[in-house]
Write an enzyme that holds these catalytic residues in place. Sequence first.
Site, short mmCIF file in Angstrom:
data_model
loop_
_atom_site.label_atom_id
_atom_site.label_comp_id
_atom_site.label_asym_id
_atom_site.label_seq_id
_atom_site.Cartn_x
_atom_site.Cartn_y
_atom_site.Cartn_z
N ASN A 44 12.91 27.34 -17.24
CA ASN A 44 13.47 28.76 -16.79
C ASN A 44 12.24 29.33 -16.14
O ASN A 44 11.10 29.53 -16.34
CB ASN A 44 14.24 29.49 -17.73
CG ASN A 44 13.46 29.73 -18.94
OD1 ASN A 44 12.58 28.89 -19.52
ND2 ASN A 44 13.73 30.85 -19.78
N GLU A 46 11.57 33.48 -14.78
CA GLU A 46 12.32 34.72 -15.01
C GLU A 46 11.51 35.53 -13.79
O GLU A 46 10.72 35.23 -13.31
CB GLU A 46 11.84 35.29 -16.33
CG GLU A 46 12.91 34.51 -17.37
CD GLU A 46 12.87 34.98 -18.78
OE1 GLU A 46 12.07 35.91 -19.20
OE2 GLU A 46 13.71 34.55 -19.44
N CYS A 55 17.57 29.64 -14.48
CA CYS A 55 17.77 29.05 -15.61
C CYS A 55 17.19 27.63 -15.33
O CYS A 55 17.07 26.95 -14.35
CB CYS A 55 19.22 28.58 -16.17
SG CYS A 55 19.98 30.08 -16.64
N GLU A 57 18.41 24.48 -15.99
CA GLU A 57 18.99 23.75 -15.27
C GLU A 57 19.15 23.63 -13.81
O GLU A 57 19.31 22.95 -13.00
CB GLU A 57 20.54 23.62 -16.09
CG GLU A 57 20.55 23.49 -17.44
CD GLU A 57 20.35 24.64 -18.36
OE1 GLU A 57 19.58 25.65 -17.82
OE2 GLU A 57 21.03 24.75 -19.43
N CYS A 89 24.49 27.61 -18.99
CA CYS A 89 25.40 28.94 -18.82
C CYS A 89 26.54 28.36 -17.85
O CYS A 89 26.21 27.53 -17.21
CB CYS A 89 24.64 30.04 -18.39
SG CYS A 89 23.98 29.86 -16.62
N CYS A 92 25.17 27.59 -14.22
CA CYS A 92 24.26 26.24 -14.22
C CYS A 92 25.30 25.06 -14.30
O CYS A 92 25.19 24.09 -13.87
CB CYS A 92 23.44 26.01 -15.38
SG CYS A 92 21.95 27.15 -15.23
#
Length: 133
Positions: A44, A46, A55, A57, A89, A92
Amino acid sequence: MTVSREALMAAARTAAEQAYAPYSNFAVGAALAFADGSVVSGANVENVSYGLSLCAETVAAGKAMNEGRRGGLVAVAVSGPVTHAITPCGRCRQVLAELAVLDGSDPLVWCDGPEGVREFRLSQLLPEAFSGL
Ligand code: THU
């Protein structure tokens, strides 16, 4: 021949070491296995504007597509902090589907957690995925 569950999860755990997660302190790694035996991983990323964060993925899927892959995804491993069970999530799940559903495959998704690795099919996590206009 694709990689084993153990090898793919190890790649996800290693990928998590490259996470940029100073806001959540929640480092996640993802590793994607393809039918040709290749593996692409991501972590990830940010952002100070939190909602822009990516994310693991999605980073891995973007890397794979930028390297020319357009399908052939056979398995995904996702790992985060040892205290947490991780599942991709919703966003993703659709991003991963771009590398699978459109060519008719249904990848395994291995999700790390304190009680062991859970196994799903992407179609279980994202039933009725949007697959085009
Ligand atoms: N995160 C992932 O990278 N993958 C997941 O499957 C769950 C959540 C990230 C997003 C954010 O950077 C941090 O974990 C906390 O939600």
